[in-house]
Scaffold this motif. Structure first.
Motif: not given
Lengths: 459, 451
Positions: B425-432
């Motif tokens: 989830w954290r990586d996804w937010l960062a990628a977005c």
């Protein structure tokens, strides 16, 4: 018959589309999968070529990430439109190039193919977004076969999903675990597809048959590989000269070298089994197999393992001397001595001619001794290699966890027959390296017994 | 060259098996050969053979095989010469005992070994056909492992012997050569007989002590039946005292040697050749052998995949609408949203107590927009979205986050996530482009105002 069939693999993001394709095409390197969402952002095609000209073309598509938004963007179904016409109309809009570019790729692919495999992560709660997803896919005018993934998981909601799919008239469903496929799941998948595509029944059944034959062929090849390795290990023999035996250091070095040779042979078998089942040797999880990183030595020649194997051999089959008695780490698993070798040779000589016996007698007279592997080692090697073969046979090409050897282990007791079929090899050191009609005959016998060791069913 | 036939031509089969043996211990470097074979065609066997051809050329195996063939040819010629000598000896043995020849005994002596030889061959062929590695196969295999043979012979012979045996060709190849040799022997013997009888005077007849002379005469006439039928003159004199009797019996002897010696051998040699020709180009590989299976797996892994609808530039991160909203909101208020949670998953009681209000949303469009309006009407200082930890974050989730107007937004994963889920989830937010949003793993941390 050269028939082509195209199948799109669609589904929500990260439901296991690429994993399913990896397992179906046995291509561990296909696509790039991770737990990162939306990893696949393009449409990628991979072919499965059957042996009678049938070609299945699979299209791996990006995940549908925002089905609610997409359904809204598709707009209402006007009275003068069929559902596929609505999809085409949407694909011509700007939204299809911008906000819903990824979803548009899925829809375009769907319009081109003969049918779609709709991969569902059965662990997910049945939410509105998934309902929208089913509605969109079911409205593309193509047969859709839902593939329920992860149904073995503790939190699987298979029943809820089944009900939802049935509400959208998707009654034919397949359970398929891409990571650890059920026995016969592939066949069931193609059979269900054949029911959805009556006009393409013949090629789909041909593919199902091909997949089955391939599986049987791999099973046979794997058993042959195990048989070859066991024969080579049983035939392994090294003669130590009188001077070598007198010098403790040289003797120890010879023992170590012999053990290393046996290990290398076993390691080669492991590598070849990986090749055979199309798993990469460099695969991080597979590289942790005990035999590839040196732990095999600890396993194969471990006094505990051997004592256990020896005890299970029972006295009837204990041909090698000294199993279970005073096994020390230095000579564990190795049978050294003229007497033991003679005993084994006489046993073999009855059926194998007296040539080897003469050689052994000569060795004994000149103070040479010969070194070979004990039965307990062969037994452990047989168990581990056969177990690895069975485990790889059932492993999906999308699996990322460690290989579960324990689940596929064959009980040592059931390998007694295999062990006795190995005894002729003891009288033929040349079998370790080369082929001959006599070795072929021994291999056939051994194979017959390996086939009798029934496959343990995966739960 | 093998594409039009159903099977694999024998030279290709032998090369393939030789390469297999060569690779038994250490596989050869075959990148180029693999690529070439992949381009050669679709069939598995075609590809395997193509790869073997290339590797055989690289390692000189093809030359070794050619040399082996040349040597066998030489050996055949030597055997033929030996056959001539043998024929001479046979004829001489018949003619050597004075000037009297018992013609019936002579023909029996000539023919008996031939009949015996044919019977033995037939028996071995029938028995050998039942199981692989019959007597001939074993003999050839044993010869193949002969340690004194030169290196280049040992590189190709064991595999060749095995391949011939697997195609059930050994018996026919050896039989054909054997019959051809004996056909040469008997033809040569007939020639020698003719030459000797043409230029020296012999008395031919039949002598007997205990049989009636008429019996031998009848026997001679019965024997003459076959040569007469195939057009060889084999006259049997009625009276041995006739001055022409020896001459007639001489022709009879030569005709019988040809008819009972050379002819059956020639016929059998033809049969062997026919079988050989039929099976020569119909070779098959045992694709269940681990070696070939591994090659098949490698070829399959090399089959290309194609990208059809390529990825365009990554979507630009959505306009940071949240920037304007940041800092606004009614101070101290906390709103809790249960976002796309499974029914049975309850929101943490501690959070429900603290929240100004809370709502669960399943994700439906109307429901979602109503909720967004409610948030927009009274923007809270903190918006806490409880999301399902095992689920994969998607653009639908992002769209909701982007649309929500609150002082600050944080996520809480339910049930308590493992490290991988938290990271996802954290990586996804960062990628977005929303790395500013905190992801909490437990309700306690989410309560702290600094979160």
């Amino acid at each position: 018959m050269a028939e082509r069939l195209a199948l799109a693999v669609v589904g929500h993001t990260n439901a296991g589309k690429t994993s399913l394709l990896r397992t179906l095409t046995r291509r561990r390197d296909f696509g790039e999968v991770s737990s990162q969402p939306g990893t696949t952002r393009h449409v990628e095609a991979v072919e499965l070529a059957g042996d009678d000209g049938v070609r299945l073309r699979f299209l791996d598509t990006p995940g549908l990430e925002d089905p609610i938004g997409l359904l809204h963007a598709l707009g209402p179904l006007r009275a003068d439109m069929t559902p596929p016409q609505r999809i085409r109309a949407f694909l011509a809009t700007r939204a299809a190039d911008e906000a819903f570019e990824q979803e548009a790729k899925v829809l375009r692919a769907l319009l081109e193919v003969d049918a779609a495999l709709f991969v569902i992560d059965a662990r997910e709660p049945v939410l509105t977004k998934f309902r929208c997803e089913v509605e969109i896919l079911a409205s593309c005018g193509k047969p859709v076969l839902p593939v329920l993934n992860f149904v073995r998981d503790a939190v699987s909601r298979e029943a809820e999903w089944g009900a939802l799919l049935a509400d959208f008239a998707l009654h034919a469903q397949v359970r398929f675990d891409a990571v650890a496929p059920f026995d016969g799941a592939e066949r069931q998948l193609y059979d269900s597809l054949a029911l959805l595509l009556p006009a393409r029944q013949a090629p789909l059944r041909a593919v199902a048959g091909f997949v089955e034959r391939e599986r049987a062929a791999r099973d046979e090849a794997g058993r042959r590989l195990v048989a070859d390795t066991l024969l080579a290990l049983a035939a392994l023999r090294r003669t130590l000269e009188r001077e070598e035996l007198a010098d403790e250091a040289r003797k120890a070095a010879a023992l170590e070298a012999f053990r290393a040779e046996a290990l290398e042979r076993a390691r080669r078998a492991v590598r070849e089994l990986l090749d055979l089942h199309a798993f990469a040797r460099s695969d991080a999880e597979l590289a942790m197999l005990p035999w590839l990183d040196g732990r095999w030595a600890a396993d194969l020649f471990h006094p505990e393992t051997l004592r256990d194997a020896g005890a299970r051999l029972g006295k009837g089959a204990a041909i090698g001397a000294g199993v279970g008695l005073a096994v020390d780490a230095a000579t564990a698993g190795l049978s050294l001595g003229a007497a033991a070798a003679l005993g084994a040779t006489i046993g073999g000589a009855i059926s194998q001619g007296f040539g080897p016996l003469g050689r052994r007698v000569a060795d004994a007279l000149q103070g040479r001794e010969s070194l070979s592997l004990e039965d307990s080692v062969l037994l452990v090697a047989a168990q581990r290699l056969l177990g690895l073969h069975l485990a790889l046979q059932r492993r999906g090409h999308a699996a990322e966890g460690r290989v579960e050897l324990e689940r596929h282990a064959v009980a040592l007791e059931r390998l007694q027959n295999v062990l006795s079929a190995l005894q002729p090899a003891r009288a033929h050191p040349e079998w370790a390296a080369e082929d001959s009609p006599r070795r072929e005959a021994a291999r056939r016998e051994l194979l017959a017994r390996l086939r009798q060791v029934a496959n343990p069913r995966s739960p | 060259m093998s594409s039009r036939t159903d099977g694999i031509a024998l030279p290709d089969l032998l090369l393939t098996e030789a390469v297999k043996d060569l690779e038994a211990d250490t596989p050869l470097r075959d990148d180029a050969a693999l690529a070439q074979a992949l381009a050669a065609g679709d069939g598995r066997e075609t590809r395997i053979v193509q790869r073997a051809r290339r590797l055989a050329a690289d390692t000189g195996l093809d030359r070794d095989l050619a040399r082996l063939r040349d040597r066998l040819l030489l050996l055949g010629l030597a055997l033929a010469a030996l056959g001539m000598v043998l024929a001479l000896l046979v004829a001489m043995a018949l003619l050597g005992q004075g000037r009297h020849i018992n013609a019936v005994a002579a023909i029996a002596l000539l023919i008996a070994p031939n009949v015996l030889g044919i019977v033995v061959w037939a028996l071995l062929t029938v028995l050998g056909a039942r199981s692989q590695g019959g007597a001939f196969g074993r003999a050839v295999a044993a010869l193949a492992r002969w340690r004194l043979a030169p290196q280049h012979v040992r590189r190709v012979w064991p595999s060749a012997a095995r391949a011939l045996d697997a195609q059930h060709l050994t018996t026919w190849v050896l039989g054909g050569l054997n019959h051809l040799l004996w056909a040469v022997v008997y033809t040569a013997a007939a020639l020698v007989l003719w030459a000797v009888l043409a230029f020296s005077a012999y008395r031919l007849g039949w002598e007997t002590t205990i049989l009636a002379p008429q019996t031998l005469h009848d026997a001679a006439q019965a024997i003459a039946w076959l040569p007469e039928h195939i057009g060889l003159p084999a006259p049997v004199p009625e009276d041995l005292d006739d001055p022409d009797a020896s001459r007639l019996l001489g022709y009879w002897l030569i005709a019988c040697t040809l008819a009972y010696g050379a002819l059956p051998r020639l016929l059998l040699a033809t049969l062997c050749t026919a079988v050989w020709r039929r099976r020569r180009d119909a070779g098959t590989l045992d694709l269940d052998e681990p070696y070939y299976r591994r090659l098949i797996a490698r070829f399959e892994a090399l089959a290309p995949t194609r990208v059809l609808d390529a990825e365009h530039a990554r979507h630009a991160a959505p306009a940071p609408a949240h920037a304007a909203a940041a800092g606004s909101g009614e101070p101290g208020t906390l709103v809790l949203i249960g976002f796309e949670l499974p029914q049975e998953l309850a929101l943490p009681a501690a959070l429900l107590e603290r929240a100004a209000w809370s709502e669960r949303v399943d994700g439906g469009l109307e429901e979602r927009e109503a909720l967004l309006r409610r948030i927009a009407d009274h923007p809270p200082a903190r918006l806490l979205m409880a999301c399902h930890a095992p689920s994969t974050p998607d653009r639908g989730t992002l769209r909701f986050i982007e649309a929500a107007r609150a002082g600050s937004i944080a996520l809480l994963l339910l049930p308590a996530p493992d490290a991988a889920q938290l990271a996802r989830w954290r990586d996804w937010l960062a990628a977005c482009g929303r790395g500013d949003i905190t992801v909490h793993a437990d309700a306690g941390a989410a309560l702290s105002p600094h979160g």
